[in-house]
Design a protein around this motif. Structure first.
Motif, mmCIF file in Angstrom:
data_model
loop_
_atom_site.group_PDB
_atom_site.id
_atom_site.type_symbol
_atom_site.label_atom_id
_atom_site.label_comp_id
_atom_site.label_asym_id
_atom_site.label_seq_id
_atom_site.Cartn_x
_atom_site.Cartn_y
_atom_site.Cartn_z
ATOM 1 N N VAL A 294 14.014 -54.977 -41.638
ATOM 2 C CA VAL A 294 14.520 -55.915 -42.642
ATOM 3 C C VAL A 294 13.706 -55.700 -43.911
ATOM 4 O O VAL A 294 12.499 -55.897 -43.932
ATOM 5 C CB VAL A 294 14.396 -57.382 -42.182
ATOM 6 N N ASP B 64 4.635 -53.766 -51.626
ATOM 7 C CA ASP B 64 5.418 -54.032 -50.427
ATOM 8 C C ASP B 64 4.469 -54.173 -49.245
ATOM 9 O O ASP B 64 3.531 -53.398 -49.103
ATOM 10 C CB ASP B 64 6.358 -52.831 -50.212
ATOM 11 N N ARG B 65 4.675 -55.208 -48.463
ATOM 12 C CA ARG B 65 3.956 -55.313 -47.190
ATOM 13 C C ARG B 65 5.005 -55.299 -46.099
ATOM 14 O O ARG B 65 5.918 -56.121 -46.098
ATOM 15 C CB ARG B 65 3.155 -56.608 -47.118
ATOM 16 N N ARG B 66 4.892 -54.374 -45.187
ATOM 17 C CA ARG B 66 5.824 -54.428 -44.065
ATOM 18 C C ARG B 66 5.066 -54.383 -42.749
ATOM 19 O O ARG B 66 4.053 -53.709 -42.625
ATOM 20 C CB ARG B 66 6.927 -53.390 -44.151
ATOM 21 N N THR C 254 7.495 -58.340 -52.680
ATOM 22 C CA THR C 254 8.175 -58.889 -51.509
ATOM 23 C C THR C 254 8.043 -60.405 -51.383
ATOM 24 O O THR C 254 8.670 -61.004 -50.525
ATOM 25 C CB THR C 254 7.642 -58.236 -50.213
ATOM 26 N N ALA D 130 9.830 -56.551 -44.025
ATOM 27 C CA ALA D 130 9.053 -56.665 -45.262
ATOM 28 C C ALA D 130 8.817 -58.131 -45.569
ATOM 29 O O ALA D 130 9.576 -59.003 -45.147
ATOM 30 C CB ALA D 130 9.798 -56.000 -46.407
ATOM 31 N N GLY D 131 7.762 -58.407 -46.323
ATOM 32 C CA GLY D 131 7.524 -59.755 -46.821
ATOM 33 C C GLY D 131 7.137 -60.754 -45.749
ATOM 34 O O GLY D 131 7.370 -61.953 -45.886
#
Lengths: 503, 469
Positions: free
Chosen positions: A58, B50-52, A78, B73-74
């Motif tokens: 996702v 971005d942090r996933r 994000t 993500a997020g």
């Protein structure tokens, strides 16, 4: 009718937009837009009817794009809070400031009417993310076993790839759109190995990727049972088939193969950003330059090619693009002559095409990327009372009938291409005369389309396409459909790929 | 992003929530900045953070262990538990995984160790171009004065990966990746030259010097020679060699070979593969090494999905220098612990860099000077597989093909479509340069860490002429 995903609708989208756009106005930008996106993707892969891997990703986030003193600035993150949205605006303005020394050409966007608040959802029946994984894996296992049960089949790869894309867009001009699209791609590939010689061949299903839901896997829009039943015998025939004699042949190309040739030699060549040189260092330019509009003889008079982002189940289809432009349909090639391009707002304004309005081809593949001009559904139109595929084949004395895409490559100006296929049949005296292997066709774009003698009728028309069209730096991937009928080409150069390898 | 829970805390939270038999958590913190230009002006730019988080749950069932990976993500403290549950549900639905093996633990000989777990993530932002942007502006001015156009792209990305497992692994890796590509053209786009450099931090990038070098190439192109399709002795610069070898590397899964479906298959051998057989000329070495200077990469496996080359069960597996080809003999293919066991081959998981040594010395100029009659390429493009049996690849030459006569460049030649196999090429090397760091032109979206020599290849198959320039 599917409805908007409630978890996406529950995000504080309007608050984010207001916070960002207010801050952008305070900073005196010429233009600002905000996108919040969530892209849910699932991949299930099987190998020899056993699970190879299942993953779900996702991707979600927020993107702000500004035009500040005539220079772009873009920032993405994000975290989806009003504070984070404000920070992104400030970052985007800073990006514009740092890049200003490199910018020699002020950015002006083509005007687009404000569309106010709009919601758009693609046409599908069953959200693939509502179907249990056990059912999905079970179906692919069953289909793989059917193929493995055949003597000819040594191995089977199977995959299904599902995407649900939610996009929210708001700009300083007052357009606010909320959209949802679903798409699906599944395929099975069977491998046959000749144990005595070590030779091997593969054959993949021809089912196209579609802008549909899980109903496609249950037979809506494709006859999977028939295709799977026929595949092993076709593969066995291919393994035993004679190697093609290289030479010049008349060729009937099936829509399952022709869509990719359209994609590469027409779709990319009629992207105006390429023709202007924006992709010159990467994806390349185009031989179909702007000075040739309305004069370039692209192909034979039976050739009419349209661009659209509106066709039902099309992979590029959407209500509004990533610059708030309402989507459209238009001609790219009419009677064999180049008559149009694919546009975004900047290049529409720059060159005044389409009466100075974008035709809605801006797309960003994720919240982390800025929109660029991406491909519409580019489709070759059938002849209203055109022939069937069998009738096209009947017009060939000595030739080939090619189905299914496989290998593809084209040069950076879209002149010289080479394609192979899943299978090809010799045509002798208007009739199919068994498969041949090791074939590839190689041509120059305008020669190839100039040699198109006839296009099939509407009953031969199939909407093919791909999930993985690449363009831009940073690299972006876009889904796109291409419809086409079967078509007849005279005098095409056919290579033998074993000879090409020097064997 | 600021004010968030740290990646280490997030990983621990995820493991704390896990109810599965085993779990692996990967937290990737990515920051990136880019500039793009065309026709001597900026076209796009941007920064992104971005942090996933990937959670891999392993669930034991009656018939074996299942696994599934879910990446999102997020993710924050509020949403991490839902991600763990989604991963467990997906694993429960998946059924037994053929690649299931015990997760690695810190005491295992095969597991990686010691990697500064406690440190915060590294990062980048638009300021990385604070020096480049004005220099580019100058390069544009210089190009304008010379009647040339510049195109290109600069990108810097830093990924900090944190790997934590329920078995106690705590591993961390920072990966900077940077590149600059510059393309100079005449205003009619007929003459075109390209150069690219990989970089870890942009401190070493001299865009003015690269621009000047491309200007010289455009001057070489003022004399144009039309040549027909055919087989030519051809000098491939390191970037072109890299693009061909990377494709070979991507095709080197032992499992695919053992199934009889790649160029590395060999029916009738114990492994079903060509491991142990000569596939290239003597002295040819192709290898990967996480510690190779300037192209350092992760010294342990981080797999967010299982496929023919990798297994999520192998997360944390130590990676060390591995010869794929040594003295022309195929030494290793890409394996997981499972595919190694099934084929009887050594465990050798993918490593994110690639080096080739063909026993040569000197640079591209030396190879050109020693070429009596042949072609000098700039780079290759649009490389695609035509026939897996021989690993026949097709593609185009791009941005300058030069005729070489008596060791001198005599003019620019039309472009060609080639059909060649990288395996076959390793047997037709007539001269090689020294191994040097290079930016692969075609594959640098996916693969930037390469060190290759320039090679001169006998009878390179230019299958047809391309009118592109």
């Amino acid at each position: 009718m599917p409805s908007l995903d409630p978890t996406f609708a529950a995000l504080p989208l309007r608050e984010l937009a207001q916070a960002a756009l207010d801050r952008a106005r305070e900073l005196g930008v010429d233009h600002a837009d905000l996108r919040s996106e969530r892209i849910r993707q699932q991949s299930i892969r099987l190998r020899d009817a056993e699970l190879d891997g299942v993953n779900e990703t996702v991707d979600s986030g927020l993107a702000v794009r500004v035009v500040h003193r005539g220079t772009w600035g873009f920032a993405a993150g994000t975290v989806q809070t009003p504070e984070a949205a404000v920070r992104l605006v400030e970052q985007a303005v800073r990006v514009a400031e740092v890049s200003a020394p490199v910018n020699q050409e002020p950015v002006i966007l083509a005007p687009e009417p404000s569309h106010g608040e709009r919601t758009w959802i693609s046409s599908y029946e069953l959200d693939p993310f509502e179907v249990p994984d056990t059912e999905k894996i079970g179906l692919l296992t069953d289909w793989s076993r059917r193929l493995l049960a055949a003597d000819a089949v040594a191995h089977v790869d199977a995959f299904v790839y599902a995407v649900k894309e939610n996009k929210f867009y708001a700009d300083t001009h007052g357009t606010v759109t909320t959209q949802q699209r679903v798409r699906l791609h599944a395929a099975l590939e069977a491998v046959a190995v000749d144990e005595s010689t070590g030779a091997f061949e593969t054959m993949r299903t021809l089912a196209p990727p579609v802008g549909r839901g899980w109903e496609f896997m249950r037979g809506v829009g494709w006859d999977w049972d028939a295709e799977l039943a026929a595949l092993p015998a076709l593969l066995a025939e291919k393994l035993a088939a004679p190697s093609i004699e290289a030479g010049v042949y008349d060729v009937v190309v099936d829509p399952s193969n022709l869509w990719l040739t359209i994609h590469e030699s027409i779709g990319h060549a009629t992207e105006l950003d390429r023709a202007l040189g924006y992709e010159a260092a990467y994806a390349g330019t185009s031989f179909a330059t702007l000075d040739k509009l309305d004069t370039l003889k692209y192909g034979s008079p039976v050739m009419r090619v349209t661009g659209d982002r509106t066709v039902e189940h099309g992979l590029s289809t959407v209500g509004f693009d990533d610059e708030g432009v309402e989507t459209q349909q238009w001609d790219l090639i009419t009677g064999g002559i180049l008559t149009g391009y694919q546009l975004d707002r900047r290049i529409a304004q720059l060159k005044g095409l389409n009466e100075g309005r974008s035709n809605g081809c801006a797309f960003a593949d994720s919240p982390g990327h800025a929109p660029i001009q991406r491909m519409a559904n580019v489709s070759l139109q059938p002849a209203a009372d055109g022939p069937s595929t069998a009738e096209l084949i009947a017009q060939v004395k000595d030739g080939l009938y090619i189905l299914g895409d496989k290998s593809w490559s084209i040069d950076m100006q879209r002149y010289n291409f080479q394609f192979t296929g899943q299978r090809a049949f010799r045509i002798k005296d208007g009739k199919l005369a068994g498969q041949v292997k090791d074939f590839a066709y190689q041509a120059t774009t305008t020669d190839f389309w100039g040699s198109m003698e006839a296009v099939g009728g509407p009953e031969t028309y199939v909407l093919g396409g791909a999930f993985n069209c690449g363009k831009g730096q940073p690299g972006q991937v876009a889904p796109v459909s291409h419809g086409c009928p079967s078509a007849l080409f005279r005098g095409v150069r056919i290579l033998n790929t074993v000879q090409e390898a020097g064997k | 992003m600021t004010g968030q829970v740290s990646p280490q805390q997030l990983a621990e939270r995820a493991l704390g929530h896990s109810r599965a038999q085993g779990a692996v958590v990967l937290v990737e913190e990515t920051s990136t900045a880019n500039l793009r230009w065309a026709n001597n002006t900026l076209t796009t730019n941007g920064v992104a953070a971005d942090r996933r988080v990937t959670v891999i749950s392993t669930v034991a069932g009656a018939t074996g262990t299942a696994a599934a990976a879910v990446t999102q993500a997020g993710i924050d403290e509020e949403t991490i538990e839902a991600l763990v549950r989604a991963s467990e549900k997906a694993a429960g639905d998946a059924g037994p995984a053929p690649d299931a093996r015990a997760l690695l633990a810190p005491g295992d000989a095969a597991a990686a160790r010691g990697s500064r777990w406690e440190e915060g993530p590294a990062g980048t932002d638009i300021e990385v171009f604070a020096g480049l942007a004005p220099a580019l502006g100058e390069a544009f001015d210089a190009a304008r004065s010379a009647g040339q156009l510049l195109f290109g792209f600069a990108e810097h990305t830093v990924v900090s990966t944190y790997l934590a497992s329920s078995t106690g692994l705590r591993l961390r890796h920072d990966q900077p990746t940077g590149k600059l590509e510059l393309n100079a053209k005449s205003p009619d786009f007929v003459r075109s030259a390209w150069g690219g450099v990989p970089t870890r931090d942009f401190a070493d990038v001299d865009v003015l010097a690269l621009g000047a070098q491309l200007g010289q190439r455009l001057d070489w192109q003022k004399r144009r020679i039309d040549l027909p399709a055919g087989r030519y002795e051809t000098v491939l610069p390191a970037t072109a060699v890299a693009d061909l070898m990377i494709y070979l590397y991507w095709t080197a899964a032992a499992r695919d070979a053992a199934d009889g479906r790649t160029v590395f298959s060999a029916a009738g051998t114990p492994s079903g593969t060509k491991v142990g057989q000569r596939i290239g000329g003597p002295g040819v070495r192709l290898w990967s090494d996480p510690t190779a200077a300037g192209i350092e990469c992760a010294p342990f496996v981080t797999a967010t999905s299982s496929d023919a080359q990798s297994s999520v069960f192998d997360n944390g597996l130590a990676l060390t220098s591995t010869d794929w080809i040594r003295d022309g003999v195929l030494e290793h293919l890409l394996t997981t612990r499972q595919s190694a066991e099934e084929t009887g081959l050594a465990v050798s998981a993918p490593i994110d860099n690639l080096l080739l040594d063909a026993g040569g010395s000197g640079g591209l100029e030396d190879l050109t000077r020693s070429t009596e009659h042949g072609l000098l390429l700039t780079c290759l493009w649009y490389i695609r597989e035509v026939d897996p049996q021989s690993l026949l690849l097709t593609g185009l030459t791009r941005d300058g093909v030069y005729q070489v006569e008596g060791g001198e460049v005599t003019g620019v030649v039309n472009n060609f479509r080639f059909n060649e196999s990288p395996v076959d090429i390793l047997n037709r090397i007539t001269a090689a340069g020294a191994t040097e760091g290079t930016l692969p032109r075609e594959w640098n979206d996916y693969f930037t860490r390469a060190a290759m020599p320039a090679l001169r290849i006998a009878d390179f198959n230019m299958s047809s002429v391309s009118k592109a320039s």
